[in-house]
Design an enzyme around this catalytic site. Sequence first.
Site: not given
Length: 337
Positions: A123-125, A149, A153
Amino acid sequence: MRIVVTGGAGFIGSNFVRWMLDADPAVSIVTLDALTYAGNAENLDGLSPVRHQLVVGDVTRMRDVAGVLDRRVDAVVHFAAESHVDRSISSAQAFAATNVVGTQVVLDAVRQAGVPRLVHVSTDEVYGSLAPGEPPFTEAHPLTPTSPYAASKAGADLLVLAAAATHGLDAVITRCGNNYGPYQFPEKLIPLFITNALAGQPLPLYGDGRQVRDWIHVEDHCRAIAAVLQRGRPGRVYNIGAHGEQDNLSVAHQILSLLHLDPGQIRHVADRPAHDRRYALDTERIERELDWRPTIEFGDGLAAAVSWYQEHRDWWERVKSGAYRTYYESQYGSRLP
Ligand code: NAD
Ligand code: DAU
């Protein structure tokens, strides 16, 4: 081609399974999914049992993962994860277990079984937050996650890169922005706001609502994952985005306008802790190396998503009953007095 898809009963996984089976008649898929609150066997209804099989199992358990891998498997696409930021703020242990330990189990099992390729869906997060006006994230941006979260990741991404470097594992990582589309669990912004709007309930907008996300229709994401699966370079990271920057307030207004409803349904509520202000992705690498481009404009994709939730009221009403009500009360009870 035989593919094992972890987390294939969730939102993006189920869209990917359907898309891949449709796109290539030579593909067969085994979905490995623990059917957590976010997993729903119904999302895979109607698929041919000859070409698709759902195996209920947990990616943190070696015997479950090894049980679906053998020498005939050509690739694993690893979606399985705890995926909701707000839940990770309430309680992070399941995120560390599934996203970090589960990814290591998948890496070990893939290596032991000699599976030729792993695509790890990230994810970009993991990059953290951008200020307004800052250039979009490239793949070289440091990993500075803020939520539990996103940190879990980022941990998984580092384990994947370590396995590629140390053991020569053929693994590729994708980092995508915010997805929307059919079968998305209504805890995430767009399906939550559409279904609340349809049910005549308030749309709880965190803080000032000016946070920006880089939205992509799930079908464009599925095509990008297929491109990475087929042509991505081993050990490489690919950003996936549709240049779809929108702030949350504008998304809420667009949903209400598509449904001809009153903007008075929007309620500003207490903000998410450490709320990332903005995500935006530089996608030059995947466009240049793999010739992938997004095809769905945000306005068109949102209108299609609104129609899908209007037409699948029985699906989301079932999903929003039972344990969902307890979740909703714990997240929003004190925010929406
Ligand atoms: P989701 O929450 O809808 O689905 C997750 C799926 O994983 C569910 O079917 C669940 O049952 C399964 N799962 C959870 N724990 C498991 C375990 N221990 N063993 C086996 N299965 C398990 O998530 P999603 O939105 O479809 O996201 C899928 C992947 O894509 C995740 O890795 C997420 O980090 C990533 N991602 C999501 C987005 C987004 O906008 N939703 C964007 C970029 C990347
Ligand atoms: O960027 C990719 C990520 O997008 C994925 O990795 C995650 O799995 C996915 O959940 C998503 O994370 P976000 O936190 O950006 O998505 P969410 O839908 O939870 O929130 C989107 C924005 O909307 C965010 O700024 C918070 C805001 N929001 C969200 C909810 C649920 C609200 O204002 N009100 C809400 O009730």
